[in-house]
Enzyme design. Sequence first.
Site, PDB file in Angstrom:
ATOM      1  N   HIS A 369       0.819  -1.222   0.000  1.00 43.81           N
ATOM      2  CA  HIS A 369       0.000   0.000   0.000  1.00 43.81           C
ATOM      3  C   HIS A 369       0.855   1.275   0.000  1.00 43.81           C
ATOM      4  O   HIS A 369       0.338   2.380  -0.204  1.00 43.81           O
ATOM      5  CB  HIS A 369      -0.921  -0.014   1.235  1.00 43.81           C
ATOM      6  CG  HIS A 369      -2.183   0.751   1.064  1.00 43.81           C
ATOM      7  ND1 HIS A 369      -2.364   1.716   0.102  1.00 43.81           N
ATOM      8  CD2 HIS A 369      -3.354   0.688   1.739  1.00 43.81           C
ATOM      9  CE1 HIS A 369      -3.575   2.227   0.203  1.00 43.81           C
ATOM     10  NE2 HIS A 369      -4.203   1.610   1.189  1.00 43.81           N
ATOM     11  N   ASP A 373      -2.536   1.594  -4.421  1.00 43.56           N
ATOM     12  CA  ASP A 373      -3.760   1.852  -3.666  1.00 43.56           C
ATOM     13  C   ASP A 373      -4.810   0.803  -4.012  1.00 43.56           C
ATOM     14  O   ASP A 373      -4.644   0.012  -4.953  1.00 43.56           O
ATOM     15  CB  ASP A 373      -4.281   3.263  -3.988  1.00 43.56           C
ATOM     16  CG  ASP A 373      -3.324   4.323  -3.440  1.00 43.56           C
ATOM     17  OD1 ASP A 373      -2.673   4.043  -2.414  1.00 43.56           O
ATOM     18  OD2 ASP A 373      -3.232   5.392  -4.059  1.00 43.56           O
TER      19      ASP A 373
END
Length: 399
Positions: A369, A373
């Site tokens: 992450h 995303d």
Amino acid sequence: MKKYYLTVPAMGEGIKEIIIIKWLKNEGDIIKENDIILEIATDKVDTEIHSPVNGILLKILFTSKEEVKIGVIIAIIDISKYENNNLIKDEKNELDNNNKFYSPLVLSIAKKEGIKIGELKNINGTGKNNRITKDDLLEYLKNDNNINKKVYKNVKFNNIHNVSEIIEMDRMRKIISNNMIKSKNTAVHVTSFVETDVTDIVLWREKNKKNFKKENGIKLSFMPFFISAVIKSIKDYPMINISIKDNIILKIKNINIGIAIALPDGNLIVPVIKNADIYNLKKLAIIINDLVKRAKSNNLKTFEIQDGTYTITNIGSFGNILGTPIINQPQVAIIAMGVIKKKPSVIETSKGDFIGIRYKMYISHSYDHRIIDGNLGGSFAKSVGYYLENFYDNFDFKI
Ligand code: CO6
């Protein structure tokens, strides 16, 4: 005196140094050509350095746990003594009172495992002149539960009374363990899940697998389909095929797919299919079969487990539906294919919805992450599901 200088051999692309795990020979030991002199580790694999010459180990220049660069001299072997026939005399040191010969490697393993020299005579040797080989001894240790004789001198346990067995991690387990911790401490792992309908693939494979086996001598598993769908998705979403170095993103040109393979000893290895996008289903099946076979018999070369850019793990092999796999650094994502199962499913048609039986599978996609995303990571998983579901429109399935 004639000397041979033993150096650290080249270990493959990208490996600049090794760590010495342990020396299997001591200064003064007789060395025969091909004897294993020491065990070493790289950040990819453990391996051994063999002696290319006969002689006597004169000098060890580095100790265990030291890091040594490729090409550096690590030991000096006196090769003139061998020419003077001293070996024959010294070999007697390795005889037990039954006049049986044991190689230094066998003796070293036996010592480590707490097996007395007298006990070695109980083992059937399959080597030359019925000598006990390393494999004979390892098999004996496995079957006879003698592993428990190993003495753990330096480990203190608090609650030993409820322990049934003490097992030391092997080197590979330690490497896996360290890699897992490193990955968890590096990447911010999140996982997205999608479900896909793989009925077309299952039915097509069922129809063709017998013939495929007959023509190619290997089985047609689901892995080539999974890999093809991942490759197509990487082409649609190239920002999955990247790596991060400090604050720099490296977009990788080649699509090198790692496949997680469970090994018979419980460990896991990830060989890599380099430029996997140039192969069709048939060629992928052949390559996978070869890699799996060689991985399971410990016959992969160092370069074959390097340079992966994305990894697939088939957790459906052992019946799991979902997983949250750990990213294989320095990659940024990994995909887990769950078990394919028949399920009642809503089928939409122009004449209305109805319930049918379909083959369904969950896909789990773990990604970093820091750089990926949810939109990208989740869309990628969806895309892999899409390609698997729409198999007939998207695959080169001429086999
Ligand atoms: N669903 C249903 N059936 C399956 C599946 C799935 N996903 N995958 C395989 N199979 C079937 C396969 O078709 C074979 O059936 P038949 O053809 O009818 O004989 C059978 O299961 C055995 O397949 P096999 O495993 O031998 O071959 P395959 O090419 O599918 O897999 C492999 C090769 C190397 C991936 C596999 O042997 C293996 O090692 N899998 C385990 C990988 C592993 O341990 N991953 C865990 C990594 S850690 O990810 C992790 C989530 C965390 C914990």
